[in-house]
Every structure is written in structure tokens, then in C-alpha cells.
Design a protein around this motif. Sequence first.
Motif, mmCIF file in Angstrom:
data_model
loop_
_atom_site.group_PDB
_atom_site.id
_atom_site.type_symbol
_atom_site.label_atom_id
_atom_site.label_comp_id
_atom_site.label_asym_id
_atom_site.label_seq_id
_atom_site.Cartn_x
_atom_site.Cartn_y
_atom_site.Cartn_z
ATOM 1 N N ARG A 2 0.847 -1.182 0.000
ATOM 2 C CA ARG A 2 0.000 0.000 0.000
ATOM 3 C C ARG A 2 0.885 1.235 0.000
ATOM 4 N N ARG A 4 0.853 5.806 -0.204
ATOM 5 C CA ARG A 4 0.109 7.044 0.041
ATOM 6 C C ARG A 4 0.857 8.179 -0.656
ATOM 7 N N ARG A 39 -5.339 8.928 -6.626
ATOM 8 C CA ARG A 39 -6.003 7.756 -6.036
ATOM 9 C C ARG A 39 -5.342 7.324 -4.731
ATOM 10 N N ARG A 41 -4.146 9.410 -2.408
ATOM 11 C CA ARG A 41 -4.162 10.489 -1.407
ATOM 12 C C ARG A 41 -4.474 9.974 -0.006
ATOM 13 N N HIS A 42 -5.350 9.003 0.080
ATOM 14 C CA HIS A 42 -5.735 8.446 1.382
ATOM 15 C C HIS A 42 -5.252 7.008 1.527
ATOM 16 N N GLY A 43 -4.315 6.625 0.690
ATOM 17 C CA GLY A 43 -3.754 5.278 0.717
ATOM 18 C C GLY A 43 -4.475 4.366 -0.263
ATOM 19 N N GLU A 85 2.872 2.848 2.789
ATOM 20 C CA GLU A 85 1.943 3.008 3.907
ATOM 21 C C GLU A 85 2.135 1.839 4.855
#
Length: 86
Positions: A2, A4, A39, A41-43, A85
Motif C-alpha cells: 500500500r 500514500r 487515487r 491520497r488516502h492510501g 503506507e
Amino acid sequence: MRVRAVVAHDELHRDGESLVLLDGQVHRVSALGTMIRDRARHGASVEELAAALEEEFGRPTGGTALELTTGAVQTLLDVGLLAPEE
């Protein structure tokens, strides 16, 4: 994995591409890289990003969406525009 998007000092978006100011450097980011950053930005996982890119741009030639997205994500990680992340 993942990732971010790293928060930039400033960004300018035009025609799908972007200029990103981060740590005193300006990076010109392609439409593909801009979408990845947006896409993430929030992980997001690399698999989620690959699916979104394939939906937006169609099936790639010369490899799978996952392989090519993994390469693009690594490039953005290398220049500091994405971070892993935890």
C-alpha cells in the motif's frame, strides 16, 4: 503493498498532468502518475491502483496492468512523490 501520496508544497494540474513542488524541486508528472497520486491520497494498494488505471486508460500493451503499475509506483516512490503506507 500500500502507498500514500506525499503531501506536496504546491501542485498545478493541467490537461491531466501535474507539476508538483516538493522539497524545493518541481516534478513534472504524467497523466498516469497524476492519477496514481490522486487515487493514493488516502492510501491505496498497487492492485487497486492497477484496476483504476486499467479502467481509465484501458488494457496496456507490453505487460499486465499490475506489472506496469508496480513500475510506475516504484518510480514515484523513488522520487519521493509516494511513500509506503505502514
